[in-house]
Motif scaffolding. Structure first.
Motif, PDB file in Angstrom:
ATOM      1  N   ARG A   1      -4.897  -8.487   4.766  1.00 42.87           N
ATOM      2  CA  ARG A   1      -5.641  -8.742   3.529  1.00 42.87           C
ATOM      3  C   ARG A   1      -6.921  -7.891   3.475  1.00 42.87           C
ATOM      4  N   GLU A   2      -7.645  -7.866   4.581  1.00 41.05           N
ATOM      5  CA  GLU A   2      -8.892  -7.095   4.617  1.00 41.05           C
ATOM      6  C   GLU A   2      -8.612  -5.604   4.468  1.00 41.05           C
ATOM      7  N   SER A   3      -7.540  -5.129   5.094  1.00 41.79           N
ATOM      8  CA  SER A   3      -7.173  -3.718   4.978  1.00 41.79           C
ATOM      9  C   SER A   3      -6.840  -3.362   3.537  1.00 41.79           C
ATOM     10  N   LEU A   4      -6.079  -4.227   2.878  1.00 43.41           N
ATOM     11  CA  LEU A   4      -5.726  -3.985   1.478  1.00 43.41           C
ATOM     12  C   LEU A   4      -6.966  -4.016   0.595  1.00 43.41           C
ATOM     13  N   ARG A   5      -7.872  -4.963   0.844  1.00 44.06           N
ATOM     14  CA  ARG A   5      -9.104  -5.033   0.052  1.00 44.06           C
ATOM     15  C   ARG A   5      -9.902  -3.742   0.159  1.00 44.06           C
ATOM     16  N   ARG A   6     -10.037  -3.233   1.384  1.00 46.17           N
ATOM     17  CA  ARG A   6     -10.781  -1.980   1.568  1.00 46.17           C
ATOM     18  C   ARG A   6     -10.110  -0.834   0.830  1.00 46.17           C
TER      19      ARG A   6
ATOM     20  N   PHE B   1      -0.210   4.044  -1.708  1.00 45.64           N
ATOM     21  CA  PHE B   1       0.143   2.682  -1.309  1.00 45.64           C
ATOM     22  C   PHE B   1       1.138   2.711  -0.148  1.00 45.64           C
ATOM     23  N   GLY B   2       2.118   3.602  -0.246  1.00 47.48           N
ATOM     24  CA  GLY B   2       3.125   3.700   0.800  1.00 47.48           C
ATOM     25  C   GLY B   2       2.556   4.151   2.126  1.00 47.48           C
ATOM     26  N   GLU B   3       1.683   5.142   2.086  1.00 50.09           N
ATOM     27  CA  GLU B   3       1.076   5.673   3.305  1.00 50.09           C
ATOM     28  C   GLU B   3       0.322   4.601   4.086  1.00 50.09           C
ATOM     29  N   HIS B   4      -0.244   3.648   3.381  1.00 50.00           N
ATOM     30  CA  HIS B   4      -1.042   2.603   4.016  1.00 50.00           C
ATOM     31  C   HIS B   4      -0.229   1.341   4.332  1.00 50.00           C
ATOM     32  N   GLY B   5       1.075   1.387   4.063  1.00 49.00           N
ATOM     33  CA  GLY B   5       1.937   0.268   4.429  1.00 49.00           C
ATOM     34  C   GLY B   5       1.914  -0.896   3.466  1.00 49.00           C
ATOM     35  N   PHE B   6       1.576  -0.634   2.206  1.00 46.62           N
ATOM     36  CA  PHE B   6       1.447  -1.714   1.232  1.00 46.62           C
ATOM     37  C   PHE B   6       2.647  -1.836   0.296  1.00 46.62           C
ATOM     38  N   LEU B   7       3.717  -1.100   0.575  1.00 52.91           N
ATOM     39  CA  LEU B   7       4.939  -1.214  -0.216  1.00 52.91           C
ATOM     40  C   LEU B   7       6.075  -1.736   0.659  1.00 52.91           C
ATOM     41  N   CYS B   8       6.815  -2.684   0.138  1.00 52.97           N
ATOM     42  CA  CYS B   8       8.008  -3.226   0.814  1.00 52.97           C
ATOM     43  C   CYS B   8       7.754  -3.547   2.292  1.00 52.97           C
ATOM     44  N   PRO B   9       6.716  -4.331   2.609  1.00 54.78           N
ATOM     45  CA  PRO B   9       6.434  -4.609   4.028  1.00 54.78           C
ATOM     46  C   PRO B   9       7.537  -5.393   4.722  1.00 54.78           C
ATOM     47  N   TRP B  10       8.397  -6.051   3.952  1.00 52.05           N
ATOM     48  CA  TRP B  10       9.470  -6.870   4.514  1.00 52.05           C
ATOM     49  C   TRP B  10      10.674  -6.044   4.976  1.00 52.05           C
ATOM     50  N   VAL B  11      10.759  -4.790   4.549  1.00 55.82           N
ATOM     51  CA  VAL B  11      11.916  -3.952   4.884  1.00 55.82           C
ATOM     52  C   VAL B  11      12.036  -3.803   6.400  1.00 55.82           C
ATOM     53  N   ASP B  12      13.270  -3.829   6.882  1.00 59.95           N
ATOM     54  CA  ASP B  12      13.544  -3.725   8.307  1.00 59.95           C
ATOM     55  C   ASP B  12      12.945  -2.435   8.879  1.00 59.95           C
ATOM     56  N   GLU B  13      12.493  -2.527  10.127  1.00 62.36           N
ATOM     57  CA  GLU B  13      11.841  -1.386  10.772  1.00 62.36           C
ATOM     58  C   GLU B  13      12.759  -0.166  10.838  1.00 62.36           C
TER      59      GLU B  13
END
Length: 380
Positions: free
Chosen positions: A14-19, A46-58
């Motif tokens: 949450r804090e990372s996304l806020r920043r 957004f993608g570079e920072h990991g904020f898209l589809c975080p649920w997708v399998d590794e």
């Protein structure tokens, strides 16, 4: 309040996304709202920072985490009034590929969904078909190893920016009942016959564009079929609970944010020698809104806890969808009124939010459709 599943890792996210939002979005938000457009490169950021589809399998490039991370993303974006369709991309459209796509489709598309290279849209609504999805007229006819798609879609969120759209179309026009003839077919941007006709000029939510799309003898490989032929309607129904929860989260957070900014305003704005928060009428309005918002949050958190456990609760999700979105509109009305003349000025955030929440009682199923669903669930 918050979900009981939240841990320190969720707070770090949450804090990372806020920043990120404070740096990349907030300084540009007013300009993007006026232009009714967000630069397409924001998807990759957004993608570079990991904020898209975080649920997708590794194995497909995601983090493999739970839906609660998506809840955090929706809340934080709603708090600043940013409506870029990341939740539609991440939590409504991409799950169709993950749930019903072939391994080849997942390997081809999911990594690009995570990275932001392939923004997604879904084409359901047509000029004469909204809530009655079984009546869509867009067709997909087989021709050798291809489908040839013809039809028109309207009010398609992320339609202009999308790198791929999942199109709900009739692969069997004679099916009885009609919904059994509906299939989902992926159409990538640049496919001949796929025409992004125009961005539509809507009332609010300006940082989330909607478009009109045409398909004119649009030829796509049969390998772009999502799941099985004739099961598109079933797939869409399966995803409705999460889609509606996404809308509810945004409306609830909007209501909370509007009340917070209105309390701040009322405590600093003076009239007749005292802050307007000291007038009994205004106090009553604020406490009434606070009570409704508290009720909404309690119901929403209960539904989210159940959803995270895999529970389906059609009746209560439908109840929350109509009541919370309507509540957010009531809050917007009273908050703007408490701002007085300033509330009607675009420089005040309440004006934009007043416009924005009006869509919420329509999107993901209208208030009226929700009440019909509840009535059926109650066997009335």
């Amino acid at each position: 309040m918050g979900l009981s599943v939240y841990t320190d890792e969720h707070q770090i996210f949450r804090e990372s996304l806020r920043r990120f939002l404070e740096k990349e979005v907030v300084p540009n938000l007013e300009e993007w709202d006026k232009e009714k457009s967000v630069p397409k490169e924001m998807w990759k950021k957004f993608g570079e920072h990991g904020f898209l589809c975080p649920w997708v399998d590794e194995k497909y490039g995601g983090a493999g985490v739970g839906f609660e991370y998506s809840v955090i993303s929706i809340e934080e974006m709603a708090k600043i009034g940013f409506d870029m369709a990341t939740s539609l991309h991440s939590d409504i459209v991409a799950p169709y590929i993950a749930s019903h796509g072939t391994e080849e489709q997942k390997e081809k598309w999911l990594p690009k969904c995570v990275s932001g290279e392939l923004p997604l849209a879904i084409g359901m609504t047509e000029p004469n078909t909204g809530s009655d999805l079984a009546s869509i007229q867009t067709t997909a006819k087989k021709s050798g190893n291809d489908y040839i798609i013809n039809g028109q879609k309207v009010f398609i969120t992320n339609g202009m920016n999308c790198g791929m759209v999942l199109v709900a179309c009739k692969t069997d026009t004679k099916a009885d009942p009609p919904h059994k003839g509906i299939s989902l077919i992926a159409v990538e941007d640049g496919t001949p016959g796929f025409i992004k006709a125009k961005k539509l000029d809507k009332l609010g939510r300006n940082t989330s564009e909607v478009a009109e799309l045409f398909f004119e003898d649009c030829r796509v490989p049969v390998g772009n079929l999502i799941g099985e032929e004739g099961k598109g309607f079933q797939y869409m129904m399966e995803k409705l609970q999460q889609e509606r929860l996404i809308q509810i989260i945004r409306s609830q957070t909007d209501a909370e944010t509007m009340l917070e900014m209105t309390i701040d305003y009322c405590q600093t704005r003076t009239a007749f020698g005292k802050p307007i928060s000291k007038f009994q009428h205004n106090q009553f309005k604020i406490t009434e809104m606070a009570t409704e918002i508290e009720l909404g949050r309690t119901l929403l958190d209960q539904l989210l806890e159940g959803h995270l456990k895999g529970e389906e609760d059609i009746k209560r999700v439908s109840m929350a969808k109509w009541w919370i979105t309507e509540m957010a509109n009531r809050v917007a009305y009273h908050c703007l009124q408490l701002h007085g003349g300033n509330g009607y000025m675009e420089e005040y955030s309440i004006a934009r939010r007043y416009r924005n929440v009006r869509m919420d009682t329509i999107a993901a199923g209208t208030t009226e459709i929700m009440k019909l669903i509840i009535a059926r669930q109650m066997k009335l």
